[in-house]
Write a protein that holds these residues in place. Structure first.
Motif, PDB file in Angstrom:
ATOM      1  N   LYS A 181       0.846  -1.189   0.000  1.00 34.38           N
ATOM      2  CA  LYS A 181       0.000   0.000   0.000  1.00 34.38           C
ATOM      3  C   LYS A 181       0.887   1.247   0.000  1.00 34.38           C
ATOM      4  O   LYS A 181       1.979   1.244   0.563  1.00 34.38           O
ATOM      5  CB  LYS A 181      -0.916   0.012   1.225  1.00 34.38           C
ATOM      6  CG  LYS A 181      -1.932  -1.104   1.208  1.00 34.38           C
ATOM      7  CD  LYS A 181      -2.821  -1.043   2.433  1.00 34.38           C
ATOM      8  CE  LYS A 181      -3.821  -2.191   2.381  1.00 34.38           C
ATOM      9  NZ  LYS A 181      -4.719  -2.178   3.528  1.00 34.38           N
ATOM     10  N   SER A 182       0.378   2.317  -0.613  1.00 33.18           N
ATOM     11  CA  SER A 182       1.175   3.548  -0.689  1.00 33.18           C
ATOM     12  C   SER A 182       1.457   4.119   0.694  1.00 33.18           C
ATOM     13  O   SER A 182       2.516   4.701   0.926  1.00 33.18           O
ATOM     14  CB  SER A 182       0.513   4.584  -1.591  1.00 33.18           C
ATOM     15  OG  SER A 182      -0.771   4.898  -1.126  1.00 33.18           O
ATOM     16  N   ASN A 183       0.532   3.941   1.641  1.00 34.98           N
ATOM     17  CA  ASN A 183       0.792   4.425   3.004  1.00 34.98           C
ATOM     18  C   ASN A 183       1.958   3.666   3.651  1.00 34.98           C
ATOM     19  O   ASN A 183       2.713   4.238   4.427  1.00 34.98           O
ATOM     20  CB  ASN A 183      -0.460   4.320   3.876  1.00 34.98           C
ATOM     21  CG  ASN A 183      -1.452   5.424   3.569  1.00 34.98           C
ATOM     22  OD1 ASN A 183      -1.082   6.466   3.035  1.00 34.98           O
ATOM     23  ND2 ASN A 183      -2.705   5.193   3.908  1.00 34.98           N
ATOM     24  N   THR A 184       2.106   2.396   3.325  1.00 37.86           N
ATOM     25  CA  THR A 184       3.236   1.614   3.828  1.00 37.86           C
ATOM     26  C   THR A 184       4.538   2.170   3.266  1.00 37.86           C
ATOM     27  O   THR A 184       5.528   2.313   3.989  1.00 37.86           O
ATOM     28  CB  THR A 184       3.078   0.124   3.451  1.00 37.86           C
ATOM     29  OG1 THR A 184       1.837  -0.349   3.972  1.00 37.86           O
ATOM     30  CG2 THR A 184       4.221  -0.720   3.979  1.00 37.86           C
ATOM     31  N   ILE A 185       4.518   2.508   1.989  1.00 33.23           N
ATOM     32  CA  ILE A 185       5.706   3.084   1.341  1.00 33.23           C
ATOM     33  C   ILE A 185       6.054   4.413   2.000  1.00 33.23           C
ATOM     34  O   ILE A 185       7.215   4.677   2.318  1.00 33.23           O
ATOM     35  CB  ILE A 185       5.477   3.268  -0.177  1.00 33.23           C
ATOM     36  CG1 ILE A 185       5.143   1.931  -0.856  1.00 33.23           C
ATOM     37  CG2 ILE A 185       6.684   3.951  -0.831  1.00 33.23           C
ATOM     38  CD1 ILE A 185       6.165   0.838  -0.688  1.00 33.23           C
ATOM     39  N   LYS A 186       5.040   5.258   2.237  1.00 29.59           N
ATOM     40  CA  LYS A 186       5.277   6.560   2.874  1.00 29.59           C
ATOM     41  C   LYS A 186       5.858   6.382   4.274  1.00 29.59           C
ATOM     42  O   LYS A 186       6.787   7.096   4.664  1.00 29.59           O
ATOM     43  CB  LYS A 186       3.975   7.365   2.943  1.00 29.59           C
ATOM     44  CG  LYS A 186       3.488   7.844   1.596  1.00 29.59           C
ATOM     45  CD  LYS A 186       2.140   8.545   1.744  1.00 29.59           C
ATOM     46  CE  LYS A 186       1.527   8.863   0.395  1.00 29.59           C
ATOM     47  NZ  LYS A 186       0.181   9.445   0.526  1.00 29.59           N
ATOM     48  N   THR A 187       5.328   5.425   5.018  1.00 27.23           N
ATOM     49  CA  THR A 187       5.822   5.165   6.371  1.00 27.23           C
ATOM     50  C   THR A 187       7.269   4.700   6.324  1.00 27.23           C
ATOM     51  O   THR A 187       8.111   5.157   7.109  1.00 27.23           O
ATOM     52  CB  THR A 187       4.943   4.104   7.074  1.00 27.23           C
ATOM     53  OG1 THR A 187       3.605   4.587   7.141  1.00 27.23           O
ATOM     54  CG2 THR A 187       5.455   3.778   8.461  1.00 27.23           C
ATOM     55  N   ARG A 188       7.572   3.796   5.399  1.00 26.62           N
ATOM     56  CA  ARG A 188       8.948   3.300   5.283  1.00 26.62           C
ATOM     57  C   ARG A 188       9.906   4.414   4.868  1.00 26.62           C
ATOM     58  O   ARG A 188      11.034   4.487   5.359  1.00 26.62           O
ATOM     59  CB  ARG A 188       9.024   2.137   4.302  1.00 26.62           C
ATOM     60  CG  ARG A 188       8.418   0.866   4.861  1.00 26.62           C
ATOM     61  CD  ARG A 188       8.560  -0.285   3.905  1.00 26.62           C
ATOM     62  NE  ARG A 188       7.927  -1.489   4.437  1.00 26.62           N
ATOM     63  CZ  ARG A 188       7.894  -2.650   3.807  1.00 26.62           C
ATOM     64  NH1 ARG A 188       8.476  -2.784   2.628  1.00 26.62           N
ATOM     65  NH2 ARG A 188       7.302  -3.693   4.356  1.00 26.62           N
ATOM     66  N   LEU A 189       9.454   5.285   3.957  1.00 28.03           N
ATOM     67  CA  LEU A 189      10.291   6.421   3.554  1.00 28.03           C
ATOM     68  C   LEU A 189      10.567   7.323   4.755  1.00 28.03           C
ATOM     69  O   LEU A 189      11.700   7.765   4.968  1.00 28.03           O
ATOM     70  CB  LEU A 189       9.620   7.226   2.432  1.00 28.03           C
ATOM     71  CG  LEU A 189       9.777   6.688   1.024  1.00 28.03           C
ATOM     72  CD1 LEU A 189       8.874   7.448   0.054  1.00 28.03           C
ATOM     73  CD2 LEU A 189      11.226   6.789   0.563  1.00 28.03           C
TER      74      LEU A 189
END
Length: 189
Positions: free
Chosen positions: A162-170
């Protein structure tokens, strides 16, 4: 074999009109360095990254007929590369053999001289070393976003997250990098 010169802006339709060998040659010319760099960010060894890139293009060649143009060739090759790197980490050889020689440069040898790389890239190398020290889940999003310039949505599609997962990881990766770089600076190293 004589390969036709194709512009980088060629459409998938024009590329599909080439023979399978010509398509592969074009893909290797356009994206070969990118595939090696991406593989290197995972495995941290130049020779191993080159080996994985060969596997990527072998897989690509075998599956050219199945490519449906739902994504770009670049995205398709990213996905294959990421999967090949993950396969490597699951392999027996990775789990049972220790590798000691880490190659520090991800740039192809046909680039600028060693002296020029050192002079212009010392700071970038320090940052990149810190990026390589991140856990793989954080490292891959930093590499894909900042070094390969993919959007959050493209990374999300590529990694199947999910894009929110990507944002959190970033966000977590940037915080860790900031912390490790401050720590390095405060120790003068």
């Amino acid at each position: 074999m004589l390969v036709k010169k194709i512009e980088t802006t060629s459409s998938p339709i024009e590329i599909n009109q080439l023979s399978k060998e010509e398509q592969l040659s074009w893909l290797m010319e356009q994206y070969g360095d990118m595939v090696v760099r991406l593989a290197f960010t995972y495995v941290k060894q130049k020779q191993l990254a080159e080996d994985i890139s060969q596997e990527v293009f072998i897989s690509c060649f075998k599956n050219l007929e199945t490519f449906q143009n739902k994504s770009s060739y670049k995205t398709w090759l990213y996905r294959i590369t990421v999967n090949k790197c993950k396969d490597y980490f699951r392999s027996w050889s990775y789990r049972n053999i220790s590798y000691q020689d880490l190659f520090r440069s991800i740039f192809p040898s046909s680039g600028p001289s060693v002296e020029a790389k050192i002079l212009e890239g010392e700071e970038k190398e320090i940052i990149f070393e810190h990026v390589l020290a991140l856990p793989i889940k954080l490292r891959e999003v930093i590499i894909l976003h900042y070094y390969e310039e993919l959007s959050v949505n493209e990374i999300s599609e590529l990694l199947g997250l999910k894009s929110n997962t990507i944002k959190t990881r970033l966000h977590r990766a940037k915080k860790l990098l900031q912390s490790s770089l401050k720590e390095r600076h405060s120790y003068g190293g």
